[in-house]
Design an enzyme around this catalytic site. Structure first.
Site, short mmCIF file in Angstrom:
data_model
loop_
_atom_site.label_atom_id
_atom_site.label_comp_id
_atom_site.label_asym_id
_atom_site.label_seq_id
_atom_site.Cartn_x
_atom_site.Cartn_y
_atom_site.Cartn_z
N HIS A 19 0.84 -1.20 0.00
CA HIS A 19 0.00 0.00 0.00
C HIS A 19 0.88 1.27 0.00
O HIS A 19 0.73 2.14 -0.86
CB HIS A 19 -0.90 -0.03 1.25
CG HIS A 19 -1.75 1.19 1.43
ND1 HIS A 19 -3.10 1.21 1.10
CD2 HIS A 19 -1.46 2.44 1.88
CE1 HIS A 19 -3.58 2.42 1.35
NE2 HIS A 19 -2.61 3.19 1.82
N GLU A 20 1.82 1.32 0.94
CA GLU A 20 2.68 2.52 1.04
C GLU A 20 3.56 2.67 -0.19
O GLU A 20 3.85 3.78 -0.63
CB GLU A 20 3.52 2.48 2.32
CG GLU A 20 2.72 2.48 3.63
CD GLU A 20 1.74 3.65 3.75
OE1 GLU A 20 1.98 4.71 3.15
OE2 GLU A 20 0.72 3.48 4.44
N HIS A 45 1.87 4.61 -2.87
CA HIS A 45 2.02 6.07 -2.72
C HIS A 45 3.39 6.51 -3.26
O HIS A 45 3.51 7.52 -3.94
CB HIS A 45 1.95 6.47 -1.24
CG HIS A 45 0.56 6.46 -0.67
ND1 HIS A 45 -0.50 7.11 -1.28
CD2 HIS A 45 0.06 5.89 0.46
CE1 HIS A 45 -1.59 6.95 -0.54
NE2 HIS A 45 -1.28 6.21 0.52
N HIS A 58 3.52 6.71 -6.94
CA HIS A 58 2.77 7.89 -7.40
C HIS A 58 3.69 9.12 -7.31
O HIS A 58 3.73 9.94 -8.22
CB HIS A 58 1.53 8.06 -6.50
CG HIS A 58 0.48 8.96 -7.06
ND1 HIS A 58 -0.65 9.32 -6.37
CD2 HIS A 58 0.38 9.61 -8.25
CE1 HIS A 58 -1.39 10.13 -7.11
NE2 HIS A 58 -0.78 10.33 -8.25
#
Length: 650
Positions: free
Chosen positions: A433-434, A437, A440
């Site tokens: 999940h991290e 980020h 991105h």
């Protein structure tokens, strides 16, 4: 070297130096902006101004929570406050705003700008407007004062959400006292003890930890009232209208519709989940079978374990940190042509010796940026997994690209000597999940720092990270890296399937709880004055939306820390999940390593950061414009059991 290679930050006093330098630079840029004729250069100067302040503020934002040295944390906190005050002043600087207004009013120049530059100019203008630039001087001053007050109230409320509650130890039965920290004649209750098998311990923790507190209640009421005053002062009906401008949802009406429709679709499934939990409670505790709010997290876990026997201990040996990082590297390489390389750090560059620095390198474009991995627990480090932008990417005046720098913070256990760090399935999913980020941030290579990477609307920002969870739960992806650290044996397919199916047990009730929190957040930030007290609103909403009874004398909202960072935007997580689900099913479920899809994902969704309207990015990826109903269907269809696993297990 100083922290992150910033020369000034070799000692805490360096923050003052870095801050003074940024403020000096910003003063020169303000003068330059005011004297430059309207054109693309105006936007560039504004972005430089934003960058000079963010370079210190963003870095300080991280240091104030994560640095092991109190002096560093204190200096960073001070820098954050000072830069924040300067930003508020600049947002009400009439002359500075005029220079931008001249550009926006010049149709000839505006029509010659590319879409990204136009959007960034509009976003800067929006920052002025929500700070009340169009008001007279007295009201502008009031807006600045309200902003400062809100900042202080946010900090005070946030501290209050974590403070333990004390109770005279004689109030509790002797046999459960050992669960809480003793302090003389008192017991400290610092959390909900949601995983404790003893119903009485959970009940006591719930009633004591969530007991209403007059001071904290006052802070919350003042925060909500101040936010509402500020929103109305600058021309919005409610704080929610102000907060939702520019988001995927656009306005509170769409959010309300989304949450109502989702709640409607979930209601039968949620009832079923509650019935299963009640049966389980009756089985384990025949004397007291009424399902209460402190039962939900515990009994859903019991049902999960009973039905699928998911013992994290069985999975951990397959998920060593090294294997998981290899898995991410392999996935990014196949999907996006990107590799992660460990890089040697210089003295003073990192704040703890277990921090690792990764260079992110594209096969043809070269170095894209750096990720600092702060993965392990240590005293005074917050127990939260999060991604921090330390420096945003942007195209500099000399034509070079300022490389983005981010930190990924996790709370992994320190491994025993000689053994690798082993992750539970939940930790592995959080790491993915991290890393979503971080990608991105690396691939949102915009011309302007103001919209780089994750600097985009909140309800879009979680899409790349939640999408990574879908990859983390796909056997084809997991099979590439999950190997037993001793034997090298791959993780069996049925173990992955069972893990995925176990997450669907009571998932409707879990989602309904999130809907309840999101509805509560919307009401609190909706029309003021509120019709009732925040606690009465909590009671009413809990019984109507969630379905489990309100417990007298409790005030859960006083522990709702997300009201600070996600005010009026708590729904974002659900909406981002809906988009991620649609992207996964339509674009990657068939082949999670499809390079053409990976490139489309980069081009349509990651590359723009916040430089393009979020719904347009979603449309570009899905090649259609999703409706509220599509969002709801995507979330609800994720709750359906996979037939193949169901048959195998039966």
């Amino acid at each position: 070297q100083g922290l992150f290679g910033v020369p000034e930050l070799s000692c805490p006093e360096g923050f003052q130096e870095a801050q003074d330098k940024a403020l000096q630079e910003s003063e020169q840029l303000v003068q330059k902006a005011c004297s430059t004729p309207p054109g693309p250069e105006t936007v560039m100067i504004f972005d430089q101004l934003s960058d000079s302040l963010c370079r210190v503020a963003d870095l300080a934002d991280f240091v104030k929570v994560a640095h092991p040295d109190f002096a560093f944390r204190e200096a960073a906190e001070e820098a954050c406050r000072n830069i924040g005050t300067v930003v508020e002043k600049l947002n009400t600087d009439v002359e500075l705003c005029q220079s931008l207004r001249r550009l926006l009013a010049n149709e000839t120049v505006m029509s010659s700008l590319d879409p990204e530059t136009r959007r960034v100019a509009e976003l800067f203008m929006f920052d002025f407007e929500i700070s009340g630039i169009h008001l007279d001087e007295e009201k502008r001053k009031k807006a600045v004062d309200l902003n400062v007050r809100i900042l202080d109230l946010c900090n005070e409320f946030l501290i209050g959400t974590h403070l333990p509650n004390k109770i005279d130890k004689h109030v509790l039965p002797e046999h459960i006292r050992y669960n809480f920290t003793a302090e003389g004649n008192y017991l400290q209750v610092a959390g909900l003890h949601a995983d404790c098998p003893d119903d009485l311990v959970r009940e006591a923790a719930y009633k004591i930890f969530l007991h209403s507190n007059t001071q904290q209640l006052g802070r919350l009421e003042a925060l909500l009232a101040s936010r509402n005053s500020l929103a109305q002062l600058v021309g919005y009906d409610t704080f929610a209208h102000r907060a939702l401008q520019g988001t995927m949802a656009k306005n509170p009406e769409t959010v309300r519709q989304f949450l109502e429709k989702l709640s409607e679709q979930l209601s039968k499934r949620t009832q079923k989940d509650f019935e299963m939990m009640t049966k389980m409670k009756m089985k384990l505790n025949p004397h007291n079978s009424m399902l209460m709010p402190w039962d939900h997290p515990y009994y859903s876990g019991v049902l999960r374990a009973e039905r699928y026997n998911i013992d994290p201990g069985l999975y951990c040996p397959f998920f060593s940190l090294g294997a998981c990082m290899e898995g991410l590297n392999s996935l990014f390489s196949q999907l996006l042509g990107i590799s992660l390389y460990a890089e040697q750090t210089k003295g003073g560059e990192i704040w703890s010796e277990d921090v690792r620095k990764l260079a992110v390198v594209h096969e043809t474009e070269g170095l894209l940026g750096y990720i600092y991995c702060d993965f392990f627990q240590r005293p005074d480090k917050p127990h939260q997994d999060c991604h921090f932008t330390v420096r945003g990417g942007r195209l500099m005046e000399n034509g070079e690209y300022q490389l983005p720098v981010v930190v990924l913070m996790l709370s992994l256990p320190n491994s025993a000597r000689g053994a690798p760090t082993l992750l539970s399935p939940g930790m592995m999913e959080n790491l993915f999940h991290e890393m979503g980020h971080a990608m991105h941030s690396m691939l949102g290579r915009t011309r302007y720092q103001h919209v780089t990477g994750t600097r985009c609307p909140t309800d879009f920002a979680e899409v790349p990270s939640i999408l990574m969870e879908y990859f983390a739960n796909d056997y084809r992806v997991v099979n590439q890296f999950a190997r037993h650290y001793k034997t090298g044996q791959p993780l069996p397919k049925n173990m992955v399937s069972r893990l995925c199916e176990s997450k669907k047990v009571c998932a409707a009730a879990d989602m309904q709880l999130q809907v309840f929190y999101a509805v509560l957040d919307q009401i609190y930030h909706g029309k003021h004055p509120l019709k009732k007290s925040t606690t009465e609103i909590l009671k009413e909403t809990q019984e109507k939306v969630y379905g489990l009874p309100y417990v007298p004398n409790t005030a859960w909202q006083l522990r709702f820390s997300h009201l600070v960072g996600y005010g009026a935007k708590y729904y974002s997580y659900l909406m981002s999940r809906a988009v991620a689900s649609m992207v996964w099913k339509q674009c990657f479920a068939q082949n999670p390593f499809d390079r053409a899809m990976g490139e489309r994902y980069r081009r349509e969704m990651l590359a723009h950061g916040g430089g393009k309207e979020p719904m347009l990015m979603v449309q570009g990826m899905l090649q259609k414009s999703p409706s509220v109903e599509d969002f709801v269907d995507a979330l609800v269809s994720d709750l359906d059991h996979d037939f193949e696993t169901f048959i195998m297990d039966s």
